[in-house]
Design a protein around this motif. Structure first.
Motif, PDB file in Angstrom:
ATOM      1  N   GLU A 200       0.932  -1.417  -0.099  1.00 37.81           N
ATOM      2  CA  GLU A 200      -0.051   0.108  -0.040  1.00 37.81           C
ATOM      3  C   GLU A 200       0.846   1.205   0.067  1.00 37.81           C
ATOM      4  O   GLU A 200       0.364   2.419  -0.488  1.00 37.81           O
ATOM      5  CB  GLU A 200      -0.968  -0.068   1.149  1.00 37.81           C
ATOM      6  N   SER A 201       2.241   1.048   0.191  1.00 36.14           N
ATOM      7  CA  SER A 201       2.947   2.290   0.341  1.00 36.14           C
ATOM      8  C   SER A 201       3.029   3.097  -1.020  1.00 36.14           C
ATOM      9  O   SER A 201       3.673   4.003  -1.231  1.00 36.14           O
ATOM     10  CB  SER A 201       4.366   2.127   0.861  1.00 36.14           C
ATOM     11  N   TYR A 202       2.878   1.934  -2.163  1.00 33.03           N
ATOM     12  CA  TYR A 202       2.980   2.527  -3.435  1.00 33.03           C
ATOM     13  C   TYR A 202       1.515   2.691  -4.116  1.00 33.03           C
ATOM     14  O   TYR A 202       1.398   2.845  -5.198  1.00 33.03           O
ATOM     15  CB  TYR A 202       3.727   1.475  -4.326  1.00 33.03           C
ATOM     16  N   ALA A 203       0.492   3.217  -3.164  1.00 33.76           N
ATOM     17  CA  ALA A 203      -0.518   3.600  -3.619  1.00 33.76           C
ATOM     18  C   ALA A 203      -0.816   4.870  -4.602  1.00 33.76           C
ATOM     19  O   ALA A 203      -1.400   4.724  -5.569  1.00 33.76           O
ATOM     20  CB  ALA A 203      -1.459   3.878  -2.462  1.00 33.76           C
ATOM     21  N   GLN A 204       0.297   5.826  -4.307  1.00 34.75           N
ATOM     22  CA  GLN A 204       0.163   7.298  -5.022  1.00 34.75           C
ATOM     23  C   GLN A 204       0.835   6.595  -6.551  1.00 34.75           C
ATOM     24  O   GLN A 204       0.150   7.078  -7.616  1.00 34.75           O
ATOM     25  CB  GLN A 204       1.302   8.000  -4.688  1.00 34.75           C
ATOM     26  N   ILE A 205       1.757   6.105  -6.684  1.00 34.07           N
ATOM     27  CA  ILE A 205       1.945   5.572  -8.114  1.00 34.07           C
ATOM     28  C   ILE A 205       1.446   4.676  -8.704  1.00 34.07           C
ATOM     29  O   ILE A 205       1.274   4.635 -10.044  1.00 34.07           O
ATOM     30  CB  ILE A 205       3.785   5.142  -8.069  1.00 34.07           C
ATOM     31  N   ARG A 206       0.740   3.987  -7.957  1.00 27.51           N
ATOM     32  CA  ARG A 206      -0.310   3.021  -8.563  1.00 27.51           C
ATOM     33  C   ARG A 206      -1.302   3.868  -9.145  1.00 27.51           C
ATOM     34  O   ARG A 206      -1.940   3.457 -10.360  1.00 27.51           O
ATOM     35  CB  ARG A 206      -0.770   1.856  -7.671  1.00 27.51           C
ATOM     36  N   ALA A 207      -1.765   4.723  -8.633  1.00 25.38           N
ATOM     37  CA  ALA A 207      -3.072   5.588  -9.256  1.00 25.38           C
ATOM     38  C   ALA A 207      -2.470   6.213 -10.379  1.00 25.38           C
ATOM     39  O   ALA A 207      -3.304   6.393 -11.133  1.00 25.38           O
ATOM     40  CB  ALA A 207      -3.568   6.749  -8.092  1.00 25.38           C
ATOM     41  N   GLN A 208      -1.300   6.716 -10.318  1.00 28.98           N
ATOM     42  CA  GLN A 208      -0.567   7.418 -11.345  1.00 28.98           C
ATOM     43  C   GLN A 208      -0.770   6.443 -12.696  1.00 28.98           C
ATOM     44  O   GLN A 208      -1.086   7.033 -14.091  1.00 28.98           O
ATOM     45  CB  GLN A 208       0.721   7.926 -11.124  1.00 28.98           C
ATOM     46  N   VAL A 209      -0.293   5.094 -12.547  1.00 27.31           N
ATOM     47  CA  VAL A 209      -0.342   4.212 -13.569  1.00 27.31           C
ATOM     48  C   VAL A 209      -1.664   4.082 -14.183  1.00 27.31           C
ATOM     49  O   VAL A 209      -1.486   4.165 -15.249  1.00 27.31           O
ATOM     50  CB  VAL A 209       0.450   3.036 -13.151  1.00 27.31           C
ATOM     51  N   LEU A 210      -2.804   3.853 -13.467  1.00 26.49           N
ATOM     52  CA  LEU A 210      -3.852   3.819 -13.706  1.00 26.49           C
ATOM     53  C   LEU A 210      -4.572   4.569 -14.431  1.00 26.49           C
ATOM     54  O   LEU A 210      -5.592   4.432 -15.132  1.00 26.49           O
ATOM     55  CB  LEU A 210      -5.060   3.162 -12.485  1.00 26.49           C
ATOM     56  N   MET A 211      -3.981   6.088 -14.302  1.00 30.61           N
ATOM     57  CA  MET A 211      -4.432   7.162 -14.897  1.00 30.61           C
ATOM     58  C   MET A 211      -4.018   7.208 -16.238  1.00 30.61           C
ATOM     59  O   MET A 211      -4.465   7.964 -17.266  1.00 30.61           O
ATOM     60  CB  MET A 211      -4.335   8.529 -13.973  1.00 30.61           C
ATOM     61  N   MET A 212      -3.069   6.568 -16.711  1.00 30.21           N
ATOM     62  CA  MET A 212      -2.547   6.598 -18.217  1.00 30.21           C
ATOM     63  C   MET A 212      -3.210   5.936 -19.214  1.00 30.21           C
ATOM     64  O   MET A 212      -3.891   5.038 -19.062  1.00 30.21           O
ATOM     65  CB  MET A 212      -1.090   5.837 -17.971  1.00 30.21           C
ATOM     66  N   ASP A 213      -3.376   6.628 -20.277  1.00 32.18           N
ATOM     67  CA  ASP A 213      -4.040   6.082 -21.537  1.00 32.18           C
ATOM     68  C   ASP A 213      -3.303   6.521 -22.773  1.00 32.18           C
ATOM     69  O   ASP A 213      -3.058   7.703 -23.088  1.00 32.18           O
ATOM     70  CB  ASP A 213      -5.283   6.862 -21.340  1.00 32.18           C
ATOM     71  N   PRO A 214      -2.713   5.523 -23.371  1.00 31.23           N
ATOM     72  CA  PRO A 214      -2.688   4.224 -23.246  1.00 31.23           C
ATOM     73  C   PRO A 214      -1.710   3.785 -22.256  1.00 31.23           C
ATOM     74  O   PRO A 214      -0.956   4.597 -21.800  1.00 31.23           O
ATOM     75  CB  PRO A 214      -2.262   3.605 -24.642  1.00 31.23           C
ATOM     76  N   ILE A 215      -2.210   2.545 -21.625  1.00 31.30           N
ATOM     77  CA  ILE A 215      -1.070   2.247 -20.470  1.00 31.30           C
ATOM     78  C   ILE A 215       0.186   1.647 -21.039  1.00 31.30           C
ATOM     79  O   ILE A 215       0.040   1.030 -22.150  1.00 31.30           O
ATOM     80  CB  ILE A 215      -1.950   0.877 -19.776  1.00 31.30           C
ATOM     81  N   LEU A 216       1.237   1.881 -20.377  1.00 31.95           N
ATOM     82  CA  LEU A 216       2.599   1.522 -20.792  1.00 31.95           C
ATOM     83  C   LEU A 216       2.703  -0.084 -20.684  1.00 31.95           C
ATOM     84  O   LEU A 216       2.088  -0.587 -20.222  1.00 31.95           O
ATOM     85  CB  LEU A 216       3.719   2.115 -19.818  1.00 31.95           C
ATOM     86  N   VAL A 217       3.791  -0.568 -21.478  1.00 34.42           N
ATOM     87  CA  VAL A 217       4.205  -1.909 -21.483  1.00 34.42           C
ATOM     88  C   VAL A 217       4.771  -2.196 -19.819  1.00 34.42           C
ATOM     89  O   VAL A 217       5.059  -1.246 -19.098  1.00 34.42           O
ATOM     90  CB  VAL A 217       5.113  -2.327 -22.289  1.00 34.42           C
ATOM     91  N   ILE A 218       4.481  -3.413 -19.439  1.00 33.53           N
ATOM     92  CA  ILE A 218       4.709  -3.924 -18.120  1.00 33.53           C
ATOM     93  C   ILE A 218       6.176  -3.474 -17.823  1.00 33.53           C
ATOM     94  O   ILE A 218       6.406  -3.297 -16.637  1.00 33.53           O
ATOM     95  CB  ILE A 218       4.502  -5.398 -18.046  1.00 33.53           C
ATOM     96  N   SER A 219       7.024  -3.832 -18.599  1.00 30.15           N
ATOM     97  CA  SER A 219       8.610  -3.377 -18.269  1.00 30.15           C
ATOM     98  C   SER A 219       8.860  -1.983 -17.926  1.00 30.15           C
ATOM     99  O   SER A 219       9.588  -1.646 -17.082  1.00 30.15           O
ATOM    100  CB  SER A 219       9.358  -3.787 -19.384  1.00 30.15           C
ATOM    101  N   LYS A 220       8.061  -1.012 -18.368  1.00 35.01           N
ATOM    102  CA  LYS A 220       8.283   0.368 -18.241  1.00 35.01           C
ATOM    103  C   LYS A 220       7.541   0.775 -16.787  1.00 35.01           C
ATOM    104  O   LYS A 220       8.091   1.627 -16.070  1.00 35.01           O
ATOM    105  CB  LYS A 220       7.363   1.196 -19.501  1.00 35.01           C
TER     106      LYS A 220
END
Length: 313
Positions: A200-220
């Motif tokens: 849960e300490s990565y909740a902020q960056i998780r929210a940032q990734v979910l807002m991306m469109d299109p979503i980046l590849v898993i390696s990025k």
């Protein structure tokens, strides 16, 4: 009769010698090839057959000896001039297989004559059906959480399960647009599994990734989270270093004890504004008030009253 066949026999012997010495031939053995060689890092213990079989196949392919286990090079007749080379290579591959399994499994394979027989026996004993293994992998993926692992270790475990699961999927030769859509969906599935297992300490960056469109590849996505982890580590090291330095400098970070004659404690931040004695060179007073020149007052711990002596005759 013997003399007539001699030239043909000599030519055949010379040809077999060239085959054995040819580095591209399955009969060729390098200087580093010996019976004690271990080709894979993980031994076969029973429940890891799928990954072990793949690793062993790649190692034997690199050695150009996979043909001795897949049935391509079966035992030749004793009359064949390459029969001795086949026996030697087959025995070498058997030794490599025995070195790559647990001792209990190796004991049960010791008396099998060919590497192909050993390979088939291991596959019949330990190869799981696709459906049970797929179910097991997906169960592991569902329950996998970062926990006490660092991000790299957590991602590596996910990646291992993803690659093994992908190996069970049929390979499509279609080049239409639907394959690109499937690849995007699979990447999105990987990203979601990776984010769901993060702490849960990565909740902020998780929210940032979910807002991306299109979503980046898993390696990025993995690279972004690792950078976040490293930034936190740097800030933690700097904070810890600052606390250690301040704890050893003085009992209180804003107070310093003035050594020598002075009027007590003073603020370190104001040290440059204080006068300095020309006699003892200590800050906080001038020479006309220096205790070393004029004596300590009665309230000072170093005060010593003057003693008077009277001489009577």
């Amino acid at each position: 009769m013997v003399k007539a066949n001699a030239p043909h026999l000599q030519a055949t012997t010379s040809q077999s010698g060239r085959i054995i010495d040819d580095s591209s031939s399955p009969y060729f053995l390098q200087n580093g090839d010996h019976p004690g060689l271990v080709l894979v890092s993980h031994f076969l213990a029973g429940n890891n057959y799928n990954t072990w079989s793949r690793a062993m196949s790649m190692a034997l392919t690199a050695k150009n000896k996979l043909v001795f286990v897949d049935g391509t090079f079966m035992r030749s007749s004793p009359e064949d001039l390459l029969y001795g080379a086949w026996i030697r290579c087959n025995s070498m591959v058997i030794s490599w297989l025995l070195n790559a399994v647990s001792r209990e499994i190796a004991d049960s394979l010791m008396y099998m004559a060919t590497a192909h027989d050993i390979w088939i026996d291991l596959r019949e004993r330990f190869n799981q059906g696709n459906a049970p293994r797929i179910f097991q992998i997906k169960s592991l993926l569902t329950g996998l959480q970062q926990g006490s692992m660092d991000v790299s270790t957590y991602y590596t475990r996910l990646r291992t399960l993803w690659d093994e699961l992908k190996d069970f999927q049929p390979v499509s030769v279609c080049n239409c647009g639907s394959m690109k859509d499937w690849a995007k969906y699979q990447n999105q599935d990987y990203v979601m599994q990776f984010l769901m297992g993060l702490n849960e300490s990565y909740a902020q960056i998780r929210a940032q990734v979910l807002m991306m469109d299109p979503i980046l590849v898993i390696s990025k996505i993995f690279s972004l989270v690792v950078q976040e982890e490293r930034q936190r580590s740097i800030h933690s090291d700097i904070s810890g270093s600052s606390l250690d330095h301040s704890s050893h400098s003085s009992p209180h970070p804003s107070i310093a004890i003035v050594k020598g004659p002075s009027y007590g404690k003073y603020d370190k931040g104001r040290k440059s504004d204080l006068p300095t004695c020309s006699h003892c060179h200590y800050p906080g007073h001038t020479s006309d008030k220096c205790y070393q020149l004029h004596g300590y007052p009665p309230s000072h711990p170093k005060y010593k009253p003057k003693q008077y002596f009277c001489n009577h005759q």
